[in-house]
Design a protein around this motif. Sequence first.
Motif, PDB file in Angstrom:
ATOM      1  N   PHE A  46       1.122  -0.961   0.023  1.00 35.94           N
ATOM      2  CA  PHE A  46      -0.154  -0.289  -0.020  1.00 35.94           C
ATOM      3  C   PHE A  46       0.484   1.474   0.392  1.00 35.94           C
ATOM      4  O   PHE A  46       0.989   2.344  -0.569  1.00 35.94           O
ATOM      5  N   GLY A  96      -5.222   2.532   4.234  1.00 31.26           N
ATOM      6  CA  GLY A  96      -4.560   1.139   4.911  1.00 31.26           C
ATOM      7  C   GLY A  96      -4.361   0.536   5.866  1.00 31.26           C
ATOM      8  O   GLY A  96      -4.014  -0.501   6.343  1.00 31.26           O
ATOM      9  N   GLY A 105      -9.370   0.760   1.853  1.00 37.67           N
ATOM     10  CA  GLY A 105      -7.832   0.464   1.765  1.00 37.67           C
ATOM     11  C   GLY A 105      -7.196  -0.886   0.587  1.00 37.67           C
ATOM     12  O   GLY A 105      -6.806  -1.374  -0.147  1.00 37.67           O
TER      13      GLY A 105
END
Length: 315
Positions: free
Chosen positions: A193, A228, A307
């Motif tokens: 991420f 995230g 996310g």
Amino acid sequence: MTMSGTTDAPRPTTAPKPKPAAPRLRAPRRPHSPGRPRRSILLTILTGVMLLYSLVPLLWLVISATKTQQGLARSFGLWFDGDFALWDNITETFTYQDGVFGRWLLNTLLYVVVGAGGATLLAVLGGYALAKFDFPGKRAVFAVVIGAVAVPTTALAVPTFLMFSKLGLTDTPWAIILPSLISPFGLYLMWVFAAEAVPTELMEAARIDGASELRAFFQVALPLLAPGTVTVLLFTTVATWNNYFLPLIMLKDPDWYPLTLGLDAWNKQAATAGGEAVFNLVVTGSLLTIAPLIAAFLLLQKYWQSGLAAGSVKE
């Protein structure tokens, strides 16, 4: 030269040939719009089956929590009994055995706040560092992280118990908190991420403006990593909240039990000699146990979904 009074014979006329019919062209298919997904009956049916598979146990739990001990045995599982005893069951759950359920709830919150919170913090720091810094042995670290994700946690429970017993940490909260601080999947997720969510040019601009690495991380990178971070926090929270096997082998004192182990002890109580059957309290306690997780998922749903989708589209 023709004679007067005579008429010319009509010439035979030929009928015009019919024009060949134009070939019928198929109507052009309407292009599929990316914003309007195609409907699939099979996919709809499968989704409905999975929805029922997920909701029926929850429905059974909610309905059963309204019944007394006798009502659980005499009524249908997916329908209410004559006596609505939900509030009485909740009160008895928190007062049974001198209110030990409240102690188990506080223990679980301790393990989640310190263990899952610490695991999320370490995953964010480690994932950002692995994504934005180059150092010798980075490929080896990647291989170790991927290998750790593939290893089930139950396979490490016995070696962890032997190590903690040597250190004298068994039957203490640290036996649950310390292993919960390590989340290979969370580290890998934050690694991927951070590589997409934090532009390298933005961090370089912050350094040129005179920001230190810590300031650039907390003021520039950390807000970009919020989706995230919430996703990893949800995964680690659920894993710690539902942890059963590790406390089972680490803890002997019921005062340090989490909710999972405590409810299991109540459930097995009826099989012991002279034990009291409290299945209504087990069901009610299970409902109270999953309520915070459902609330967390509903409140943080938008961060969780963003996310999971991060990095799926590359511009």
